[in-house]
Design an enzyme around this catalytic site. Structure first.
Site, PDB file in Angstrom:
ATOM      1  CG  ASP A  35      55.702  -9.647  -7.361  1.00 36.61           C
ATOM      2  OD1 ASP A  35      54.864  -8.789  -7.703  1.00 36.61           O
ATOM      3  OD2 ASP A  35      56.743  -9.390  -6.738  1.00 36.61           O
ATOM      4  N   GLY A  81      55.012  -2.619 -11.747  1.00 34.63           N
ATOM      5  CA  GLY A  81      55.511  -1.267 -11.991  1.00 34.63           C
ATOM      6  C   GLY A  81      56.229  -0.726 -10.783  1.00 34.63           C
ATOM      7  NE  ARG A  91      52.023  12.837 -12.792  1.00 33.15           N
ATOM      8  CZ  ARG A  91      50.771  13.249 -12.868  1.00 33.15           C
ATOM      9  NH1 ARG A  91      50.231  13.460 -14.068  1.00 33.15           N
ATOM     10  NH2 ARG A  91      50.059  13.447 -11.778  1.00 33.15           N
ATOM     11  CB  THR A 122      51.403  -0.994 -15.359  1.00 28.79           C
ATOM     12  OG1 THR A 122      51.515  -2.212 -14.642  1.00 28.79           O
ATOM     13  CG2 THR A 122      52.436  -0.003 -14.833  1.00 28.79           C
ATOM     14  N   PRO A 124      51.286   4.795 -16.996  1.00 27.80           N
ATOM     15  CG  PRO A 124      52.201   6.307 -18.528  1.00 27.80           C
ATOM     16  CD  PRO A 124      52.560   5.473 -17.347  1.00 27.80           C
ATOM     17  CB  SER A 146      42.485  -1.353 -17.630  1.00 29.16           C
ATOM     18  OG  SER A 146      43.528  -0.475 -17.236  1.00 29.16           O
ATOM     19  CG  ASP A 151      38.894   6.641 -16.002  1.00 29.87           C
ATOM     20  OD1 ASP A 151      39.435   7.319 -15.126  1.00 29.87           O
ATOM     21  OD2 ASP A 151      39.503   5.810 -16.689  1.00 29.87           O
ATOM     22  NE  ARG A 154      37.358   5.812 -10.021  1.00 30.67           N
ATOM     23  CZ  ARG A 154      38.667   5.781 -10.176  1.00 30.67           C
ATOM     24  NH1 ARG A 154      39.230   6.435 -11.185  1.00 30.67           N
ATOM     25  NH2 ARG A 154      39.427   5.118  -9.336  1.00 30.67           N
ATOM     26  CG  HIS A 178      43.398   5.638 -16.875  1.00 34.57           C
ATOM     27  ND1 HIS A 178      42.206   5.820 -16.238  1.00 34.57           N
ATOM     28  CD2 HIS A 178      44.253   5.139 -15.943  1.00 34.57           C
ATOM     29  CE1 HIS A 178      42.321   5.440 -14.978  1.00 34.57           C
ATOM     30  NE2 HIS A 178      43.559   5.036 -14.772  1.00 34.57           N
ATOM     31  CB  THR A 226      42.373   3.490  -6.639  1.00 27.49           C
ATOM     32  OG1 THR A 226      43.097   3.364  -7.864  1.00 27.49           O
ATOM     33  CG2 THR A 226      42.359   4.946  -6.217  1.00 27.49           C
TER      34      THR A 226
END
Length: 306
Positions: A35, A81, A91, A122, A124, A146, A151, A154, A178, A226
């Site tokens: 980091d 990020g 955005r 990270t 988008p 990812s 999703d 879920r 995503h 999340t």
């Protein structure tokens, strides 16, 4: 492979991935945390090491650096990020800042002779995965986002609750971006070979799909972020790679025809992406996928790729 993982970014998501890897049986032998805040990485490593005496697995955990650790790292997980600035930052402006962070990290990895798999988390994530391929010049099979793995998890949970079966028995995927344009492939979704669109009414499917898309917003509204779900999902991807499981996962992978990354059922194994499946879609699903791809491409084209 030495089964060494580097987590880049030790915020909530990075730390949750680290905890998930340390707290279940996994083929990972070494975990390195990196980091920009070295003290934070060291603190997280110390905290994670405290779990090893009671964990079902054992692995070496440390705070590290690109120079010392990148050369023999097999999977680098990018979770770093910037947070969106208060006062109206768009955005697209946030994407430009995160793209710069990714570019700087990839440059440092390459300078340290990293040759492993890049696993992008990270957001988008689809755009960042595309940029990672551009910045690294790695073959596309070594870049995995990812995608819509979380999703889809879920979606399976919501369906399982409605059908009173285990989520593991649900075969259904959320695909595309995503983000807000993702959608469920209902035409082939099934449980025990029974088509789900014959077990539930369209209104029920629409409600489940909407609940799936809104899940992250609702969690963020209540607790600010999340991270547990994505931590477990990334661990699943890592295990799939190291064990050469060749499982089908809706990760974000490169599609040469559209020249973009998006979440879609793909076979994942030791080399990374083995192949993207040619999953059959209905006409309506084809249109939804193209719309989702267009949104991703517009975001990609909004920032420089070099």
């Amino acid at each position: 492979m030495s089964n060494k993982v580097m987590i880049i970014g030790t915020g909530n998501v990075g730390a949750s991935i680290g905890f998930s890897l340390a707290s279940q049986r996994t083929p990972v032998n070494e975990l390195v945390l990196v980091d920009i805040d070295q003290a934070d990485a060291e603190g997280e490593a110390m905290d994670l090491r405290d779990t090893l005496a009671v964990s079902p697995t054992y692995l070496k955990i440390s705070a590290g650096s690109y120079e010392k650790d990148a050369r023999d790292t097999d999977i680098a997980i990018f979770t770093a990020g910037a947070a969106q600035k208060k006062g109206g930052e768009t955005r697209i402006e946030l994407l430009a800042r995160n793209a710069k962070i990714l570019h700087d990290v990839v440059d440092q990895l390459l300078a340290a002779n990293f040759h492993g798999i890049l696993l992008i988390v990270t957001n988008p994530v689809d755009v960042m995965s595309y940029l990672a391929m551009q910045y690294s010049n790695f073959p596309s099979y070594k870049i995995i986002g990812s995608g819509t793995v979380l999703d889809s998890a879920r979606l399976r949970y919501h369906l399982a609750e409605r059908l009173s079966v285990s989520p593991k028995s649900i075969h259904a995927y959320q695909v595309g971006e995503h983000g807000d344009s993702e959608f469920a492939i209902w035409s082939t979704a099934n449980v025990g070979s029974q088509p789900i669109n014959k077990l539930l009414k369209k209104s029920e499917l629409d409600k489940i799909e909407e609940d799936t898309k809104l899940a992250a917003y609702k969690i963020i509204e209540k607790k600010g972020a999340t991270y547990y779900g994505i931590g477990a999902c990334v661990t699943s991807i890592v295990n799939c790679i190291f064990n050469d499981e060749r499982r089908v996962l809706p990760v974000s992978t490169y599609d040469a025809y559209t020249d973009t990354f998006f979440g879609f059922p793909s076979v994942v194994g030791r080399r990374g992406v083995v192949r993207r499946l040619d999953t059959e879609l209905s006409e309506d699903e084809e249109l939804k996928l193209q719309s989702s791809i267009n949104i991703i491409k517009k975001a990609i084209n909004s920032i420089p790729t070099k």
